[in-house]
Every structure is written in structure tokens, then in C-alpha cells.
Write a protein that holds these residues in place. Structure first.
Motif, PDB file in Angstrom:
ATOM      1  N   GLY A 116      -2.966  -7.379 -12.828  1.00  0.00           N
ATOM      2  CA  GLY A 116      -1.693  -6.666 -12.849  1.00  0.00           C
ATOM      3  C   GLY A 116      -1.270  -6.223 -11.461  1.00  0.00           C
ATOM      4  O   GLY A 116      -0.093  -6.314 -11.098  1.00  0.00           O
ATOM      5  N   ILE A 117      -2.217  -5.732 -10.677  1.00  0.00           N
ATOM      6  CA  ILE A 117      -1.928  -5.319  -9.303  1.00  0.00           C
ATOM      7  C   ILE A 117      -1.411  -6.491  -8.482  1.00  0.00           C
ATOM      8  O   ILE A 117      -0.442  -6.372  -7.725  1.00  0.00           O
ATOM      9  CB  ILE A 117      -3.196  -4.728  -8.647  1.00  0.00           C
ATOM     10  N   HIS A 162       0.832  -1.197   0.000  1.00  0.00           N
ATOM     11  CA  HIS A 162       0.000   0.000   0.000  1.00  0.00           C
ATOM     12  C   HIS A 162       0.870   1.252   0.000  1.00  0.00           C
ATOM     13  O   HIS A 162       1.650   1.465   0.903  1.00  0.00           O
ATOM     14  CB  HIS A 162      -0.895   0.019   1.237  1.00  0.00           C
ATOM     15  N   LYS A 163       0.697   2.068  -1.028  1.00  0.00           N
ATOM     16  CA  LYS A 163       1.384   3.356  -1.045  1.00  0.00           C
ATOM     17  C   LYS A 163       0.687   4.282  -2.029  1.00  0.00           C
ATOM     18  O   LYS A 163       0.668   4.026  -3.223  1.00  0.00           O
ATOM     19  CB  LYS A 163       2.851   3.205  -1.443  1.00  0.00           C
ATOM     20  N   ASN A 164       0.123   5.342  -1.521  1.00  0.00           N
ATOM     21  CA  ASN A 164      -0.544   6.330  -2.371  1.00  0.00           C
ATOM     22  C   ASN A 164      -1.581   5.693  -3.302  1.00  0.00           C
ATOM     23  O   ASN A 164      -1.631   5.954  -4.498  1.00  0.00           O
ATOM     24  CB  ASN A 164       0.483   7.106  -3.202  1.00  0.00           C
ATOM     25  N   GLU A 165      -2.383   4.808  -2.715  1.00  0.00           N
ATOM     26  CA  GLU A 165      -3.463   4.161  -3.452  1.00  0.00           C
ATOM     27  C   GLU A 165      -2.972   3.261  -4.586  1.00  0.00           C
ATOM     28  O   GLU A 165      -3.730   2.899  -5.463  1.00  0.00           O
ATOM     29  CB  GLU A 165      -4.442   5.204  -4.032  1.00  0.00           C
ATOM     30  N   SER A 166      -1.673   2.955  -4.623  1.00  0.00           N
ATOM     31  CA  SER A 166      -1.174   2.006  -5.618  1.00  0.00           C
ATOM     32  C   SER A 166      -0.776   0.725  -4.912  1.00  0.00           C
ATOM     33  O   SER A 166      -0.413   0.738  -3.742  1.00  0.00           O
ATOM     34  CB  SER A 166       0.028   2.591  -6.370  1.00  0.00           C
ATOM     35  N   TYR A 167      -0.887  -0.374  -5.629  1.00  0.00           N
ATOM     36  CA  TYR A 167      -0.647  -1.672  -5.022  1.00  0.00           C
ATOM     37  C   TYR A 167       0.359  -2.449  -5.871  1.00  0.00           C
ATOM     38  O   TYR A 167       0.393  -2.320  -7.084  1.00  0.00           O
ATOM     39  CB  TYR A 167      -1.944  -2.478  -4.923  1.00  0.00           C
ATOM     40  N   LEU A 168       1.156  -3.245  -5.184  1.00  0.00           N
ATOM     41  CA  LEU A 168       2.174  -4.003  -5.891  1.00  0.00           C
ATOM     42  C   LEU A 168       2.380  -5.333  -5.193  1.00  0.00           C
ATOM     43  O   LEU A 168       2.551  -5.384  -3.984  1.00  0.00           O
ATOM     44  CB  LEU A 168       3.493  -3.210  -5.888  1.00  0.00           C
ATOM     45  N   ARG A 169       2.320  -6.442  -5.959  1.00  0.00           N
ATOM     46  CA  ARG A 169       2.605  -7.747  -5.381  1.00  0.00           C
ATOM     47  C   ARG A 169       3.942  -8.236  -5.920  1.00  0.00           C
ATOM     48  O   ARG A 169       4.186  -8.243  -7.106  1.00  0.00           O
ATOM     49  CB  ARG A 169       1.533  -8.784  -5.739  1.00  0.00           C
ATOM     50  N   LEU A 170       4.835  -8.612  -5.015  1.00  0.00           N
ATOM     51  CA  LEU A 170       6.167  -9.038  -5.411  1.00  0.00           C
ATOM     52  C   LEU A 170       6.486 -10.384  -4.790  1.00  0.00           C
ATOM     53  O   LEU A 170       5.716 -10.911  -3.988  1.00  0.00           O
ATOM     54  CB  LEU A 170       7.192  -7.979  -4.998  1.00  0.00           C
ATOM     55  N   LYS A 171       7.638 -10.952  -5.127  1.00  0.00           N
ATOM     56  CA  LYS A 171       7.904 -12.334  -4.764  1.00  0.00           C
ATOM     57  C   LYS A 171       9.213 -12.491  -3.999  1.00  0.00           C
ATOM     58  O   LYS A 171       9.957 -11.539  -3.810  1.00  0.00           O
ATOM     59  CB  LYS A 171       7.949 -13.187  -6.034  1.00  0.00           C
ATOM     60  N   THR A 172       9.510 -13.717  -3.539  1.00  0.00           N
ATOM     61  CA  THR A 172      10.609 -13.984  -2.627  1.00  0.00           C
ATOM     62  C   THR A 172      11.734 -14.772  -3.289  1.00  0.00           C
ATOM     63  O   THR A 172      11.494 -15.870  -3.775  1.00  0.00           O
ATOM     64  CB  THR A 172      10.098 -14.803  -1.424  1.00  0.00           C
ATOM     65  N   PRO A 173      12.962 -14.260  -3.326  1.00  0.00           N
ATOM     66  CA  PRO A 173      14.064 -15.026  -3.901  1.00  0.00           C
ATOM     67  C   PRO A 173      14.805 -15.843  -2.850  1.00  0.00           C
ATOM     68  O   PRO A 173      14.863 -15.459  -1.691  1.00  0.00           O
ATOM     69  CB  PRO A 173      14.981 -13.927  -4.446  1.00  0.00           C
ATOM     70  N   ILE A 174      15.378 -16.968  -3.265  1.00  0.00           N
ATOM     71  CA  ILE A 174      16.289 -17.673  -2.363  1.00  0.00           C
ATOM     72  C   ILE A 174      17.727 -17.364  -2.746  1.00  0.00           C
ATOM     73  O   ILE A 174      18.637 -17.533  -1.949  1.00  0.00           O
ATOM     74  CB  ILE A 174      16.063 -19.202  -2.410  1.00  0.00           C
ATOM     75  N   SER A 175      17.928 -16.945  -3.988  1.00  0.00           N
ATOM     76  CA  SER A 175      19.277 -16.616  -4.424  1.00  0.00           C
ATOM     77  C   SER A 175      19.472 -15.113  -4.321  1.00  0.00           C
ATOM     78  O   SER A 175      18.867 -14.342  -5.038  1.00  0.00           O
ATOM     79  CB  SER A 175      19.487 -17.078  -5.866  1.00  0.00           C
ATOM     80  N   GLU A 176      20.339 -14.658  -3.381  1.00  0.00           N
ATOM     81  CA  GLU A 176      20.533 -13.222  -3.152  1.00  0.00           C
ATOM     82  C   GLU A 176      21.960 -12.792  -3.477  1.00  0.00           C
ATOM     83  O   GLU A 176      22.348 -11.670  -3.212  1.00  0.00           O
ATOM     84  CB  GLU A 176      20.205 -12.896  -1.687  1.00  0.00           C
ATOM     85  N   LYS A 177      22.740 -13.702  -4.059  1.00  0.00           N
ATOM     86  CA  LYS A 177      24.140 -13.425  -4.329  1.00  0.00           C
ATOM     87  C   LYS A 177      24.266 -12.291  -5.343  1.00  0.00           C
ATOM     88  O   LYS A 177      23.595 -12.250  -6.357  1.00  0.00           O
ATOM     89  CB  LYS A 177      24.818 -14.676  -4.873  1.00  0.00           C
ATOM     90  N   GLY A 178      25.131 -11.354  -5.039  1.00  0.00           N
ATOM     91  CA  GLY A 178      25.405 -10.258  -5.957  1.00  0.00           C
ATOM     92  C   GLY A 178      24.409  -9.119  -5.884  1.00  0.00           C
ATOM     93  O   GLY A 178      24.515  -8.157  -6.633  1.00  0.00           O
ATOM     94  N   LEU A 179      23.439  -9.179  -4.963  1.00  0.00           N
ATOM     95  CA  LEU A 179      22.440  -8.127  -4.860  1.00  0.00           C
ATOM     96  C   LEU A 179      22.809  -7.160  -3.738  1.00  0.00           C
ATOM     97  O   LEU A 179      23.396  -7.546  -2.729  1.00  0.00           O
ATOM     98  CB  LEU A 179      21.060  -8.726  -4.590  1.00  0.00           C
ATOM     99  N   ASN A 180      22.478  -5.918  -3.916  1.00  0.00           N
ATOM    100  CA  ASN A 180      22.702  -4.913  -2.880  1.00  0.00           C
ATOM    101  C   ASN A 180      21.522  -4.967  -1.913  1.00  0.00           C
ATOM    102  O   ASN A 180      20.425  -4.532  -2.238  1.00  0.00           O
ATOM    103  CB  ASN A 180      22.805  -3.528  -3.521  1.00  0.00           C
ATOM    104  N   LEU A 181      21.716  -5.529  -0.733  1.00  0.00           N
ATOM    105  CA  LEU A 181      20.616  -5.858   0.156  1.00  0.00           C
ATOM    106  C   LEU A 181      20.485  -4.862   1.300  1.00  0.00           C
ATOM    107  O   LEU A 181      21.460  -4.345   1.819  1.00  0.00           O
ATOM    108  CB  LEU A 181      20.810  -7.267   0.747  1.00  0.00           C
ATOM    109  N   LEU A 182      19.264  -4.625   1.695  1.00  0.00           N
ATOM    110  CA  LEU A 182      18.957  -3.851   2.887  1.00  0.00           C
ATOM    111  C   LEU A 182      17.791  -4.534   3.567  1.00  0.00           C
ATOM    112  O   LEU A 182      16.692  -4.575   3.025  1.00  0.00           O
ATOM    113  CB  LEU A 182      18.583  -2.401   2.529  1.00  0.00           C
ATOM    114  N   GLU A 183      17.986  -5.112   4.737  1.00  0.00           N
ATOM    115  CA  GLU A 183      16.960  -5.894   5.403  1.00  0.00           C
ATOM    116  C   GLU A 183      16.344  -5.108   6.549  1.00  0.00           C
ATOM    117  O   GLU A 183      17.035  -4.465   7.322  1.00  0.00           O
ATOM    118  CB  GLU A 183      17.540  -7.200   5.947  1.00  0.00           C
TER     119      GLU A 183
END
Length: 570
Positions: A409-410, A13-34
């Protein structure tokens, strides 16, 4: 492409827009912030490790009301709508249920909020987009033009004229097929013009409207998808160019890749072949055959028809030709710039939706002028208004279909479907897998363009710099056309049944066996044989032979109810 281990998604939820995203198990090489189980990666991509509701950071900004859900929930809206439509044969209620169920998920399982947002936000917002408004205006204007033509006797004149040229049911179907192929540059124009033009002609020869809807639908997107010049070209090229640029491929551009992929567009090509066999043999199978038999029997009962009034052939044909000519000219001039020389670039840069409105408006104007020879001006206006009214139900169904597509799409339904399939397939099976994944996404979401937007960046990187690149590009487009072709919530499927005067669910039920047959042939006998490295025309030839065998041994001729020969119904 990330590998996904958990079927987890999120409503963000942000400014009436919606986004569904997914979970990776491979995080190598990504710039992460947990933080609170959230990994911020880049841009608008946020990946979640667990379900639940919590606050999070997104682009260094704290955001509240992040709710992570199981990804399978994203399948509920389209599957509910499709199942209800096929079982109960009720389109509007089915689409509404799908939309409300999706908004129910988005609103945190709040039924009141779901109904409120469906009626006050979702449907209104999706209809307010420029492209959708343009399609609505084009649709109702074309209905108004047809209303004038019918009132002035133009429809009757066209039927009489072609009755002297077309001698049989087969002739009426073949002519419909040829007309559909001739209008290759835009699927919306094709669908509405061919359906509206051919309906009175096929009625006169005992061809069911279900059959006409099938012919119309099967010579719309399949023809446009294969055409080297069409309103689809710009979108397809942009997706491929972005992909090649992202992976540093400089020796290949989007249009060249599309040209090389055309021989592998097995489903669109074989669909056109299949329609020709349907029309030329007069044979059918499945639910379509029952509707065809009923149509022939109805024609027999009205064998002694009363003499038709004479109308104007010019009124029946000229406005339709004007729509085609002005639309084509609009596409050309809206896409032509100082630095735009090739036809491909012109089509890629054109404003096709504005061109459709210009074409329909010109058609209405020309029809009105021609009709004044036969009708008073107040009757012309009345006929135009009645034609507009005839399109109201179609506009309602289109708006609901668009809303359901927006919900998908949402919820990222397409992305979730892709995540369910394994990545480590043998390369020679990749095109077949790409076709299947695209078909499922397109059928569930009702959009071929949306499917390409999902499928190209997710599936093509796996076969870059391999011999299967062009086949996979074609397979994604083919699967997108197939799923969109037979989905009850697809706008082109709805427009095909509407323009042909056919009950929408009857169109879906009769078309589905034919579309699935061609899809299976494309998968098994074309994409499935790529490991043999045969030239694509050989694969197509094998597909055509299989289709010929189906019409020889499985399909059956429609039972004639005239006892005498030479009755014009064969």
C-alpha cells in the motif's frame, strides 16, 4: 482517469508516512503548480515528472526528502515473497524478505534502516490496528476453544457421530462444502470454524488436509462475495456509493448496483461449482491428486485403529454453534440503530470484528462449562492455554502478511499495476481486463478489499452509463477474490491452511491449479463472451459445462488402496 506515460513512482517522506504516486502526460483541465518537477493537483494527489531527490511543495507547505523512484520497484516486495515461498516452501522467511525489501526501498536503499524499521515500526504498527487485533484475538480464542473441546473428547464424539452419517470420502468432502456454504455471512468465521470443525472428520475418511484447506478457502471469500447479506456488504457499497456520487449518478445506489452485478460474479459462482465437482466425483488433477493418494494410503495403514474413547457430542457441537449464533447476533445488534431497518443496512453498519470476538469468547465460556463434566477445572484451563499456544505460529504469519500488504500500500503496487494496462480497450473487453487487473493486484498484495478500493475508482468510470457497468463491477470483485484466494501472502489463505492443519505452501501449491482453471474459464467462456450479449445464466451454464468436461476427461479418480469394496473410503 489520468494516462501514465512513464513508469515512475515516488517515496514521499512526511511525518513517518510514505506515499508513492505516478506521472501523467495528460494535464489538461488540471490546476497545476510546478516546482522542481512536481505538479500539485489536489488533496493528497501529487504527480512527478522525473526521478531524483528534491524538496517540494505539498498543499502550500515545503516538504523535504521527496524521492522519486521507478514504479517497477513497487513490484519487488510481493514478487520476492511469493517466489521465495513457492520455491523454498518457507513462509515466514519469505514474508520477512518481502517486508525488508520494501522497507529497503522506502528507506532510500538503506539496509540497516530497513531492518530497523521492519522490526521496530512496521510489524508493530500494523498489528496495533483495531481490526487486526480483533482478528488475532478471535483466532487465538477459537484455538483455545478447540483445545478444550479436544481435551474433553468433544472432537472424538463429533467424528463418531458424523461417521454414522457420512459413509465415504466423498460424503466427508460434500459435507465440508455444504458447511462452508452455510456460513456465508463472514469469510473469517467461515474459514476458521469450518476448518477446525471438519478437520478430524476428513482425517477419519482419508481426505488430505490439503483438500480440506482448498474446500475451506473456496467456500469462504467466494461465498461471502456472492451473499447479499455479509460483512463485506458495507465496504463494497461505500466504495460504489462514493464513486456514483463523484460522477453525479443519482439514479443508482451501491447496493442496487451490487445486486445487479451478482449474476456476473462468474469466478465465485464457478468456484463453488468446481468444489462440488471435486467433492462429488472424488477426482483430482495436479499436485492435489498426489496428496489425496497419500492420505488414502495413510488411512489404509491404520485400518485397524484402536477403539476411540467416548466423548461428549454436545461439547463438540454446541460451542461451535454458539460462536456462529453470537457472532451473527453481534453483527445484527451492533448494526441496528434507530433509523436502521433493513437487514442490508444493519450488516453495512455492523461492527463485524467486535462480533467475532464476542462469538469466540462465548464459545470458550460454553466449552469450559460443558467440559467440567469430564475434566477438572485446572485441566480445562490447561487445555485452553494449549489451544492458545497452537495459534502462535498462525498469528506470526498473519502479522507478517499484513505488514507486507501495508508495504504494498505504501508503494502503491496496485496503482502501478493498473497504470501498465491500456485504457482504450473495446468496451466489451473491459470486464475481462478488469478481472485480469484485479487478479494481478490481489495476488501481488494479498488483499481483496484493498484491490476493490483500487479497482473501483480507477476502472469503473470507463464504463459508467454503458451496458458493461454491472459486469465490470462484478469482474473487479471476482478478480479480487481470485487473486486473494490463491496468493501465498493472503490472510484468508493463511487462515485456511492453519485451521485445516495443512502446511501453508502445500495449500497454495495444490489450490493454485484449481483456482487458475476456474479463473481461465471465467475469463474466456464468461467475461470473454459478453460481446454476444447472452443472459449471464447462459454464460454460467457454459462455464459449468466446461468444468464437467474437465472432470470427465482430465481429472482422475484417487487410487484406492483397499482391495475390498464397501470399505468406507470411496
Amino acid at each position: 482517469m489520468p494516462v501514465f506515460s512513464q513508469n515512475i513512482g515516488a517515496v514521499f517522506h512526511k511525518n513517518e508516512s510514505y506515499l508513492r504516486l505516478k506521472t501523467p502526460i495528460s494535464e489538461k483541465g488540471l490546476n497545476l503548480l510546478e516546482e522542481n518537477g512536481v505538479i500539485q493537483i489536489e488533496g493528497d494527489s501529487v504527480f512527478f515528472k522525473k526521478t531524483g531527490s528534491f524538496d517540494a511543495k505539498f498543499n502550500d507547505k515545503k516538504i523535504k526528502k521527496v524521492r522519486v523512484i521507478n514504479g517497477f520497484l513497487s513490484l519487488i516486495p510481493p514478487l520476492l515473497a511469493i517466489a521465495f515461498a513457492l520455491i523454498f516452501k518457507e513462509t515466514i522467511i519469505s514474508l520477512l524478505l518481502g517486508i525488508i525489501s520494501g522497507m529497503y526501498i522506502i528507506n532510500g536503499f538503506n539496509l540497516f534502516g530497513a531492518i530497523r524499521d521492519t522490526l521496530s515500526n512496521e510489524i508493530v504498527s500494523v498489528m496495533a490496528t483495531k481490526d487486526h487485533v480483533s482478528i488475532i484475538i478471535f483466532t487465538v480464542l477459537l484455538g483455545g476453544m478447540v483445545g478444550i473441546i479436544q481435551a474433553g473428547g468433544g472432537t472424538e464424539a463429533v467424528v463418531q457421530y458424523f461417521s454414522s452419517k457420512i459413509k465415504s470420502r466423498k460424503g466427508a468432502m460434500i459435507y465440508s462444502w455444504l458447511t462452508g456454504i452455510a456460513i456465508f455471512f463472514d469469510d473469517y468465521s467461515n474459514t476458521l470454524i469450518v476448518g477446525k470443525t471438519m478437520q478430524p472428520i476428513t482425517d477419519a475418511y482419508g481426505v488430505s488436509r490439503e483438500k480440506l484447506s482448498y474446500i475451506v478457502d473456496s467456500t469462504a471469500a467466494p461465498v461471502t462475495a456472492v451473499a447479499v447479506i455479509s460483512t463485506w456488504i458495507g465496504f463494497e457499497i461505500s466504495l460504489l456509493n462514493n464513486l456514483f456520487h463523484q460522477y453525479g449518478i443519482k439514479e443508482l445506489d451501491g447496493y442496487t448496483a451490487f445486486i445487479y452485478s451478482i449474476p456476473y460474479l462468474f469466478y465465485p459462482i464457478l468456484t463453488m461449482v468446481f468444489v462440488f465437482f471435486v467433492a462429488s466425483t472424488g477426482k483430482d488433477f495436479g499436485p492435489m491428486r498426489r496428496f489425496e493418494i497419500e492420505a488414502v494410503k495413510r488411512l489404509c495403514k491404520v485400518k485397524d485403529v484402536e477403539e476411540r474413547k467416548k466423548g461428549s457430542l454436545a461439547l463438540g457441537l454446541i460451542p461451535v454453534l454458539v460462536v456462529i449464533a453470537v457472532t451473527f447476533a453481534g453483527i445484527y445488534f451492533s448494526g441496528k440503530g434507530e433509523d436502521t431497518n433493513s437487514i442490508r443496512e444493519i450488516f453495512a453498519n455492523s461492527d463485524s470484528f467486535a462480533s467475532l470476538i464476542w462469538g469466540a469468547s462465548a464459545g470458550c465460556f460454553v466449552a469450559s462449562i460443558l467440559a467440567l463434566k469430564y475434566l477438572r477445572i485446572n485441566k480445562v484451563i490447561e487445555a485452553w492455554i494449549e489451544g492458545l499456544k497452537s495459534m502462535v505460529l498462525a498469528v506470526v504469519i498473519l502479522a507478517l502478511a499484513w505488514s507486507l500488504g501495508d508495504i504494498c500500500g505504501i508503494l502503491k503496487t496496485g496503482d502501478f499495476v493498473v497504470s501498465l494496462f491500456p485504457e482504450n480497450f473495446p468496451l466489451f473487453l473491459h470486464p475481462m481486463l478488469a478481472f485480469l487487473v484485479s487478479a494481478i493486484i490481489s495476488f501481488a498484495t494479498g488483499t481483496s478489499w484493498g484491490t476493490m478500493a483500487i479497482g473501483y475508482p480507477l476502472l469503473i468510470p470507463l464504463v459508467l452509463n454503458t451496458p458493461y457497468l454491472f459486469a465490470s463491477i462484478a469482474a473487479i470483485l471476482s478478480g479480487a477474490v481470485f487473486g486473494d484466494h490463491c496468493s501465498p501472502i493472503s490472510d484468508t489463505t493463511i487462515m485456511s491452511s492453519m485451521s485445516s492443519g495443512c502446511h501453508h505452501i502445500n495449500h497454495v501449491r495444490t489450490q493454485l491449479p484449481y483456482a487458475v482453471t476456474v479463473a481461465l474459464i471465467s475469463m474466456l467462456f464468461c467475461y470473454g463472451l459478453l460481446f454476444l450479449h447472452l443472459p449471464p445464466f447462459v454464460d454460467i451454464t457454459i462455464g459449468v459445462i466446461v468444468i464437467a468436461l474437465i472432470f470427465k476427461y482430465i481429472a482422475k479418480p484417487v487410487e484406492e488402496c483397499y482391495e475390498d469394496e464397501g470399505n468406507g473410503v470411496s
